[in-house]
Design a protein around this motif. Structure first.
Motif, PDB file in Angstrom:
ATOM      1  N   SER A 116       0.812  -1.217   0.000  1.00  0.00           N
ATOM      2  CA  SER A 116       0.000   0.000   0.000  1.00  0.00           C
ATOM      3  C   SER A 116       0.846   1.268   0.000  1.00  0.00           C
ATOM      4  CB  SER A 116      -0.926   0.019   1.216  1.00  0.00           C
ATOM      5  OG  SER A 116      -1.884  -1.013   1.128  1.00  0.00           O
ATOM      6  N   VAL A 117       2.176   1.132   0.145  1.00  0.00           N
ATOM      7  CA  VAL A 117       3.029   2.328   0.107  1.00  0.00           C
ATOM      8  C   VAL A 117       3.137   2.899  -1.306  1.00  0.00           C
ATOM      9  CG1 VAL A 117       4.417   1.609   2.080  1.00  0.00           C
ATOM     10  CG2 VAL A 117       5.161   0.989  -0.237  1.00  0.00           C
ATOM     11  N   TYR A 118       2.776   2.135  -2.338  1.00  0.00           N
ATOM     12  CA  TYR A 118       2.969   2.617  -3.704  1.00  0.00           C
ATOM     13  C   TYR A 118       1.920   3.654  -4.080  1.00  0.00           C
ATOM     14  CZ  TYR A 118       6.343  -1.125  -4.133  1.00  0.00           C
ATOM     15  OH  TYR A 118       7.436  -1.939  -3.937  1.00  0.00           O
ATOM     16  N   ALA A 119       2.382   4.683  -4.770  1.00  0.00           N
ATOM     17  CA  ALA A 119       1.510   5.802  -5.114  1.00  0.00           C
ATOM     18  C   ALA A 119       0.501   5.453  -6.202  1.00  0.00           C
ATOM     19  CB  ALA A 119       2.360   6.999  -5.554  1.00  0.00           C
ATOM     20  N   ASP A 120       0.896   4.610  -7.148  1.00  0.00           N
ATOM     21  CA  ASP A 120       0.059   4.310  -8.302  1.00  0.00           C
ATOM     22  C   ASP A 120      -0.361   2.850  -8.269  1.00  0.00           C
ATOM     23  OD1 ASP A 120      -1.249   4.090 -10.695  1.00  0.00           O
ATOM     24  OD2 ASP A 120       0.488   4.587 -11.955  1.00  0.00           O
ATOM     25  N   GLY A 121      -1.598   2.603  -7.841  1.00  0.00           N
ATOM     26  CA  GLY A 121      -2.096   1.238  -7.768  1.00  0.00           C
ATOM     27  C   GLY A 121      -2.588   0.687  -9.087  1.00  0.00           C
ATOM     28  N   SER A 122      -2.563   1.471 -10.144  1.00  0.00           N
ATOM     29  CA  SER A 122      -3.063   0.997 -11.439  1.00  0.00           C
ATOM     30  C   SER A 122      -1.965   0.365 -12.293  1.00  0.00           C
ATOM     31  CB  SER A 122      -3.692   2.160 -12.203  1.00  0.00           C
ATOM     32  OG  SER A 122      -2.694   3.120 -12.567  1.00  0.00           O
ATOM     33  N   LYS A 123      -0.711   0.583 -11.940  1.00  0.00           N
ATOM     34  CA  LYS A 123       0.418   0.128 -12.752  1.00  0.00           C
ATOM     35  C   LYS A 123       0.672  -1.362 -12.556  1.00  0.00           C
ATOM     36  CE  LYS A 123       5.429   0.787 -13.303  1.00  0.00           C
ATOM     37  NZ  LYS A 123       5.841  -0.562 -12.841  1.00  0.00           N
ATOM     38  N   ARG A 124       0.532  -2.133 -13.614  1.00  0.00           N
ATOM     39  CA  ARG A 124       0.846  -3.563 -13.544  1.00  0.00           C
ATOM     40  C   ARG A 124       2.361  -3.746 -13.485  1.00  0.00           C
ATOM     41  NH1 ARG A 124      -3.028  -7.245 -14.823  1.00  0.00           N
ATOM     42  NH2 ARG A 124      -1.538  -8.637 -15.809  1.00  0.00           N
ATOM     43  N   GLY A 125       2.789  -4.689 -12.688  1.00  0.00           N
ATOM     44  CA  GLY A 125       4.214  -4.935 -12.555  1.00  0.00           C
ATOM     45  C   GLY A 125       4.901  -3.978 -11.611  1.00  0.00           C
ATOM     46  N   ILE A 126       4.178  -3.467 -10.613  1.00  0.00           N
ATOM     47  CA  ILE A 126       4.775  -2.569  -9.627  1.00  0.00           C
ATOM     48  C   ILE A 126       6.045  -3.205  -9.063  1.00  0.00           C
ATOM     49  CG2 ILE A 126       4.473  -1.583  -7.317  1.00  0.00           C
ATOM     50  CD1 ILE A 126       1.472  -1.377  -7.922  1.00  0.00           C
ATOM     51  N   ASP A 127       7.143  -2.445  -9.066  1.00  0.00           N
ATOM     52  CA  ASP A 127       8.369  -2.969  -8.469  1.00  0.00           C
ATOM     53  C   ASP A 127       8.867  -2.030  -7.378  1.00  0.00           C
ATOM     54  OD1 ASP A 127      10.027  -0.929  -9.581  1.00  0.00           O
ATOM     55  OD2 ASP A 127      10.281  -2.097 -11.419  1.00  0.00           O
ATOM     56  N   GLU A 128       9.917  -2.469  -6.702  1.00  0.00           N
ATOM     57  CA  GLU A 128      10.374  -1.784  -5.506  1.00  0.00           C
ATOM     58  C   GLU A 128      10.887  -0.373  -5.764  1.00  0.00           C
ATOM     59  OE1 GLU A 128      10.617  -6.204  -4.749  1.00  0.00           O
ATOM     60  OE2 GLU A 128      11.074  -4.839  -6.416  1.00  0.00           O
ATOM     61  N   GLY A 129      11.182  -0.042  -7.008  1.00  0.00           N
ATOM     62  CA  GLY A 129      11.680   1.287  -7.336  1.00  0.00           C
ATOM     63  C   GLY A 129      10.611   2.295  -7.679  1.00  0.00           C
ATOM     64  N   ASP A 130       9.350   1.880  -7.707  1.00  0.00           N
ATOM     65  CA  ASP A 130       8.270   2.786  -8.076  1.00  0.00           C
ATOM     66  C   ASP A 130       8.002   3.824  -6.982  1.00  0.00           C
ATOM     67  OD1 ASP A 130       7.680   1.879 -10.633  1.00  0.00           O
ATOM     68  OD2 ASP A 130       6.439   0.258  -9.890  1.00  0.00           O
ATOM     69  N   ALA A 131       7.391   4.935  -7.391  1.00  0.00           N
ATOM     70  CA  ALA A 131       7.127   6.052  -6.479  1.00  0.00           C
ATOM     71  C   ALA A 131       6.213   5.630  -5.336  1.00  0.00           C
ATOM     72  CB  ALA A 131       6.496   7.207  -7.248  1.00  0.00           C
ATOM     73  N   LEU A 132       6.466   6.214  -4.164  1.00  0.00           N
ATOM     74  CA  LEU A 132       5.683   5.902  -2.976  1.00  0.00           C
ATOM     75  C   LEU A 132       4.652   6.986  -2.690  1.00  0.00           C
ATOM     76  CD1 LEU A 132       8.486   4.579  -0.578  1.00  0.00           C
ATOM     77  CD2 LEU A 132       7.184   3.353  -2.345  1.00  0.00           C
ATOM     78  N   ALA A 133       3.637   6.617  -1.931  1.00  0.00           N
ATOM     79  CA  ALA A 133       2.595   7.557  -1.550  1.00  0.00           C
ATOM     80  C   ALA A 133       3.195   8.683  -0.704  1.00  0.00           C
ATOM     81  CB  ALA A 133       1.505   6.834  -0.762  1.00  0.00           C
ATOM     82  N   VAL A 134       2.695   9.879  -0.901  1.00  0.00           N
ATOM     83  CA  VAL A 134       3.233  11.066  -0.230  1.00  0.00           C
ATOM     84  C   VAL A 134       2.298  11.504   0.887  1.00  0.00           C
ATOM     85  CG1 VAL A 134       3.920  13.468  -0.518  1.00  0.00           C
ATOM     86  CG2 VAL A 134       4.408  11.804  -2.323  1.00  0.00           C
ATOM     87  N   TYR A 135       2.844  11.745   2.031  1.00  0.00           N
ATOM     88  CA  TYR A 135       2.071  12.228   3.183  1.00  0.00           C
ATOM     89  C   TYR A 135       1.660  13.679   2.966  1.00  0.00           C
ATOM     90  CZ  TYR A 135       1.094  13.649   8.025  1.00  0.00           C
ATOM     91  OH  TYR A 135       0.521  14.142   9.165  1.00  0.00           O
ATOM     92  N   GLN A 136       0.383  13.954   3.171  1.00  0.00           N
ATOM     93  CA  GLN A 136      -0.147  15.298   2.937  1.00  0.00           C
ATOM     94  C   GLN A 136      -0.571  16.014   4.214  1.00  0.00           C
ATOM     95  OE1 GLN A 136      -0.033  16.600   0.002  1.00  0.00           O
ATOM     96  NE2 GLN A 136       0.243  14.834  -1.346  1.00  0.00           N
ATOM     97  N   GLY A 137      -0.299  15.400   5.366  1.00  0.00           N
ATOM     98  CA  GLY A 137      -0.730  16.004   6.611  1.00  0.00           C
ATOM     99  C   GLY A 137       0.239  17.054   7.131  1.00  0.00           C
ATOM    100  N   LYS A 138       0.012  17.500   8.358  1.00  0.00           N
ATOM    101  CA  LYS A 138       0.820  18.563   8.942  1.00  0.00           C
ATOM    102  C   LYS A 138       2.034  18.038   9.687  1.00  0.00           C
ATOM    103  CE  LYS A 138      -3.059  21.799   9.503  1.00  0.00           C
ATOM    104  NZ  LYS A 138      -3.854  22.602  10.487  1.00  0.00           N
ATOM    105  N   ASP A 139       1.886  16.913  10.384  1.00  0.00           N
ATOM    106  CA  ASP A 139       2.958  16.420  11.239  1.00  0.00           C
ATOM    107  C   ASP A 139       2.916  14.904  11.293  1.00  0.00           C
ATOM    108  OD1 ASP A 139       4.890  15.913  13.140  1.00  0.00           O
ATOM    109  OD2 ASP A 139       3.724  16.693  14.828  1.00  0.00           O
ATOM    110  N   ALA A 140       3.720  14.250  10.482  1.00  0.00           N
ATOM    111  CA  ALA A 140       3.709  12.789  10.419  1.00  0.00           C
ATOM    112  C   ALA A 140       4.063  12.172  11.761  1.00  0.00           C
ATOM    113  CB  ALA A 140       4.682  12.301   9.352  1.00  0.00           C
ATOM    114  N   MET A 141       5.018  12.785  12.476  1.00  0.00           N
ATOM    115  CA  MET A 141       5.423  12.242  13.761  1.00  0.00           C
ATOM    116  C   MET A 141       4.362  12.462  14.842  1.00  0.00           C
ATOM    117  SD  MET A 141       8.241  10.620  13.604  1.00  0.00           S
ATOM    118  CE  MET A 141       9.588  10.382  12.431  1.00  0.00           C
ATOM    119  N   GLY A 142       3.391  13.288  14.558  1.00  0.00           N
ATOM    120  CA  GLY A 142       2.315  13.529  15.500  1.00  0.00           C
ATOM    121  C   GLY A 142       1.102  12.645  15.276  1.00  0.00           C
TER     122      GLY A 142
END
Length: 375
Positions: free
Chosen positions: A134-160
């Motif tokens: 679920s860390v991958y940004a694009d769930g539509s791409k067949r053949g997702i591999d470990e080098g693909d872009a990851l989901a980006v956090y859009q909140g204010k404070d990830a550590m919070g």
């Protein structure tokens, strides 16, 4: 049908029963060439007991760290138990100790990794982190591999972020927070980090019933609704295969990032159902129903992902790197047989209503709607 939210809950499992009847493998397990001191954060959930049993069989020393909220199984060897609470930063029991390996099973929040790093960095030689596809940004791409872009956090404070805030906005936060937890693991523990990204984890002790629905329904026989044309790819991993491979990665000191899904060769929805037939001896009559109707009716058909939909990539993730690193899979029929044996050993009230999938009434209504549409 499988939704984005279902996929984001790949690691969000419910409480587990203490039975270890299916954690011990009937196959002979040889001793490792070197005994390791292994710290497992968690260890009493789904895959943790498989890790513990395999590690003990291989001759390793095991320490568990958790809150002690789940009943502890009767282990087949000595297991040291330490208690604390990562939600409140109570990691005192880990201070002043050293281990060869740390396996982090339950983390979904970056601050858990940060706090563990403050106590354990320099005190463990190798850190293994269970993440998710679920860390991958694009769930539509067949053949997702470990080098693909990851989901980006859009909140204010990830550590919070907390477990409460995660539960309140699971779809938006789960993947990005897991991705940030991976980054924090590398920040805290350096190059000796292994990131393992499983998809659906199945087999005995799976309390979600997502995979269980299919062999359970096949065993009932009769006319059975099958999503799509049966050719959609399906991926998952037996919790025992995942847990045992984690121990082998620890033994080899293997760093890197790996998608942990099976089977070794691509399989389809129809192939899974045929395996269910072999395991159960049942012969249902299958009726394939178009994804459009299932989507319109919001049908709960777990594990399955349409190869033509926006989440198609989650049914065809690349596992090439993991296979090269020694990931192996027991036969699908074995997983199904053992899963059903475990499920049938549960109390009657537990078996009375599955936690995923269609009820027979819902299935009947969908089949009627499909016939009416096809008339």
């Amino acid at each position: 049908m499988t939704t984005r939210r279902d996929l984001l809950k790949l690691g969000a499992l419910g409480p587990m029963l203490p039975s270890l009847a299916f954690a011990r493998d009937a196959r002979p397990v040889g001793k490792a060439s070197k005994s390791l001191d292994i710290l497992i954060l968690g260890g009493t959930g789904f895959t943790g007991p498989f890790q513990v049993n395999y590690a003990l069989a291989r001759g390793h020393k095991v320490t568990l760290f958790n809150r002690g909220k789940r009943p502890s199984p009767e282990w087949p060897g000595h297991v040291e138990q330490l208690f604390g609470d990562r939600n409140t930063g109570d990691l005192d029991a880990l201070k002043g100790r050293r281990w060869d390996v740390c396996i982090d099973n339950p983390t979904t929040l970056p601050f858990w990794v940060r706090d563990a790093g403050k106590v354990l960095a320099g005190k463990v030689a190798h850190y293994l982190f269970i993440s998710t596809i679920s860390v991958y940004a694009d769930g539509s791409k067949r053949g997702i591999d470990e080098g693909d872009a990851l989901a980006v956090y859009q909140g204010k404070d990830a550590m919070g972020e907390t477990q409460a805030s995660l539960r309140a906005d699971l779809e938006r936060l789960y993947g990005p927070l897991k991705a940030l937890s991976e980054a924090e693991a590398r920040r805290q523990f350096g190059e000796r980090v292994t990131i393992v990204r499983p998809g659906f984890i199945v087999g005995p002790r799976d309390e979600t019933d997502r995979f269980t629905y299919w062999p359970h329904r096949v065993a009932q026989g009769g006319e059975m609704l099958v999503p799509g044309d049966g050719a959609d790819p399906v991926q998952f991993i037996d919790g025992r295969d995942l847990g045992e491979w984690m121990i082998r990665l620890a033994e080899a000191g293997t760093p890197g990032t790996f998608n942990a899904l099976g089977p070794a060769k691509p399989t389809t929805m129809d192939a899974v159902l045929r395996a269910c037939e072999k395991a159960t001896g049942a012969k249902p009559t299958y009726t394939h129903v178009a994804p459009e109707l299932l989507e319109a009716r919001q049908a709960d058909l777990p594990i399955w992902v349409s190869r033509k939909g926006s989440l198609a990539g989650y049914g065809a993730v690349s596992n090439t790197r993991a296979l090269r690193a020694g990931l192996t899979f027991r036969p699908l029929e074995t997983t199904i047989t053992d899963l059903l044996a475990w499920f049938r050993s549960q109390p009657a009230e537990r078996r009375a209503k599955l936690r995923a999938g269609l009820t027979r009434e819902q299935e009947s209504d969908l089949l009627k709607a499909w016939r009416a549409r096809s008339a």
